[in-house]
Design an enzyme around this catalytic site. Sequence first.
Site, PDB file in Angstrom:
ATOM      1  N   ASP A 137       0.859  -1.177   0.000  1.00 48.48           N
ATOM      2  CA  ASP A 137       0.000   0.000   0.000  1.00 48.48           C
ATOM      3  C   ASP A 137       0.899   1.232   0.000  1.00 48.48           C
ATOM      4  OD1 ASP A 137      -2.442   1.548   0.418  1.00 48.48           O
ATOM      5  OD2 ASP A 137      -3.235  -0.265   1.361  1.00 48.48           O
ATOM      6  N   GLU A 174      -6.452   3.953  -5.900  1.00 51.81           N
ATOM      7  CA  GLU A 174      -7.765   4.157  -5.271  1.00 51.81           C
ATOM      8  C   GLU A 174      -8.247   5.563  -5.642  1.00 51.81           C
ATOM      9  OE1 GLU A 174      -9.923   4.162  -0.906  1.00 51.81           O
ATOM     10  OE2 GLU A 174      -8.081   5.261  -1.264  1.00 51.81           O
ATOM     11  N   HIS A 184     -11.338  -3.072   3.202  1.00 49.44           N
ATOM     12  CA  HIS A 184     -11.332  -2.706   4.626  1.00 49.44           C
ATOM     13  C   HIS A 184     -12.156  -1.459   4.920  1.00 49.44           C
ATOM     14  CE1 HIS A 184      -8.438  -0.219   2.654  1.00 49.44           C
ATOM     15  NE2 HIS A 184      -8.354   0.554   3.719  1.00 49.44           N
ATOM     16  N   ASP A 185     -12.657  -0.777   3.889  1.00 50.73           N
ATOM     17  CA  ASP A 185     -13.464   0.429   4.086  1.00 50.73           C
ATOM     18  C   ASP A 185     -14.956   0.183   3.865  1.00 50.73           C
ATOM     19  OD1 ASP A 185     -11.200   1.998   4.545  1.00 50.73           O
ATOM     20  OD2 ASP A 185     -10.956   2.453   2.410  1.00 50.73           O
ATOM     21  N   ASP A 231      -3.207   4.760  -2.275  1.00 58.10           N
ATOM     22  CA  ASP A 231      -4.277   5.330  -1.462  1.00 58.10           C
ATOM     23  C   ASP A 231      -4.720   6.695  -2.008  1.00 58.10           C
ATOM     24  OD1 ASP A 231      -5.612   4.851   1.248  1.00 58.10           O
ATOM     25  OD2 ASP A 231      -4.838   6.881   1.533  1.00 58.10           O
TER      26      ASP A 231
HETATM   27  C1  NOJ Z   1      -8.454   5.225   1.913  1.00 58.06           C
HETATM   28  C2  NOJ Z   1      -8.136   4.073   2.790  1.00 58.06           C
HETATM   29  O1  NOJ Z   1      -8.544   2.892   2.177  1.00 58.06           O
HETATM   30  C3  NOJ Z   1      -8.814   4.340   4.106  1.00 58.06           C
HETATM   31  O2  NOJ Z   1      -8.801   3.224   4.960  1.00 58.06           O
HETATM   32  C4  NOJ Z   1      -8.157   5.528   4.726  1.00 58.06           C
HETATM   33  O3  NOJ Z   1      -8.852   5.894   5.895  1.00 58.06           O
HETATM   34  C5  NOJ Z   1      -8.124   6.740   3.789  1.00 58.06           C
HETATM   35  N1  NOJ Z   1      -7.825   6.384   2.433  1.00 58.06           N
HETATM   36  C6  NOJ Z   1      -7.101   7.723   4.241  1.00 58.06           C
HETATM   37  O4  NOJ Z   1      -5.808   7.196   4.047  1.00 58.06           O
END
Ligand code: NOJ
Length: 560
Positions: A98, A257, A330-331, A200
Amino acid sequence: MKHSWWKESVVYQIYPRSFMDSNGDGIGDIQGIILKLDYLKELGIDTIWLSPVYESPNDDNGYDISNYHKIMDEFGTMEDWEELLHQVHMRDMKLIMDLVVNHTSDEHEWFVQAKSSKDNPYRDYYIWRDPKEDGSEPNNWASNFGGSAWEYNEQTEDYYLHLFSKKQPDLNWENEKLRDEIFSMMKWWLDKGIDGFRMDVINFISKGEGLPNGEIQPGRPYASGSRHYRNGPKIHHYLREMNQKVLSHYDLMTVGEMPGVTPDQAKEYTGEDRNELNMVFQFEHVGLDNGPNGKWDLKPLDLMELKQSLSRWQYALGESGWNSLYFNNHDQPRSLSRFGNDGKYRMESAKMLATLLHMMKGTPYVYQGEELGMTNVAFESIDSYKDIETLQAYTELKEQGFSEEEVMKSIHHKSRDNARTPMQWNAEEYAGFSISEPWLAVNPNYTSINAEAEMANEASIFHYYKQLIQLRRQNDLIVYGSYQLILEEEPEIFAYVRTYQGKKLLVICNFYKGEPTFKLPRDINFMTKQLLLSNYKVDEQMSISEFSMQPYEARVYLLN
Ligand code: NOJ
């Protein structure tokens, strides 16, 4: 279309904090991951994406990095990580790290320096602005976790920008020295032998000229500034520079992302001749169950919208560019609870959702526990939740006047902690994740839903995922075939056809628990049909021109 290993891969995402604890402190770690590599091999995975394992004060579980060159103590040492990489490669798998470079932790040395004085050499690595005349924030942007996106710094009497928590100050990509530091850090990891990066919120790194105000919604103190920081004016310049200076020198997988990215923009980021990224994580389909007030405003998913959305992406990136395929990470809450049925039809609906996704064109991502049919959790009290976004939302929604019951309902449906409860390995205490109490409680359903039970049952979700992955491996058609949605107007069935070198793949998914009738469109002609996979017993001789579907039924046919 060019063939590449990353187009043929199936990626497994590990959230290290919740995967496997080897030393009994209740927190997952790198040695724990090593213990489970054979499990991933058994599943058929070939690429692992590791959520951040770098040094971090854990305000946002590692997405706030204080040292890019060190491993978080709780997870182990650099030697452990080197061993992990070695063990992954020994098994013919690849490792993707990551890359979190939109922001650092406020405890990163760069920021500690930057905030100390206006003439510090690191000052310009971050984004500073003077207060407005009345002392208030420089603009009205909201942080993605709630509250203002600006924090006042006493020492220099001005504000710094943080699009996430105030412990995650945004980096200033305008600064060339900063960019070069990041590029050399990336090379440092690549030279250790890693196979790529998941980046990210990478479409946030170029902020709009002048940081203009966003539009305030009635009754809200801050505005979403996202129009001014997503896909900003220099984003392609930065990514191309990164590609030219770093990425193009290695054989890699890259996935960016990108919240808010449109299919046309994604084409620009991933087009074969563009020299930017391989693919992006788009967010359209995981926003379809958001109400007008955003994520916590619950709205049922409309299958017609899901069909349109996923198909739009399939078509847009069909010839040039590449899709990532995901329902979980994970989000996101667990897709099985969110879009399927985590009660009576848990097994059927988990398999149906997996079929729908894995037979599409793109690189599929499996998030830890998805292959076991892990579900959302519903902790009674807010005290059991650990996620910073959830905790901030709880406070803000309460302030806005929502009742405890309403707020907890939203949290049960949408909290990121749904995905972060420890991996359920077996039916022993703490689900075999740890020998002591985990940092976040285990989902109480671990006694029946766990890897040991899944692996022992030939008809399980785990074995079904194995089959899906093998099918992809054996059929170029599944990787490279073109996509065509069929039965567009059918309200309960999601069906499509993939075509490649004269062969067709027919994918039929009943999205609900009703029993609709499937009718094969007349223009789909074939001589022979072969059932490749299904989540119910099917009489293979039976005609498919018209049949009644079982609840959450999914079938995949090869037509010749
Ligand atoms: C996206 C990540 O997947 C998430 O878990 C994170 O809180 C935010 N970006 C900030 O890094």
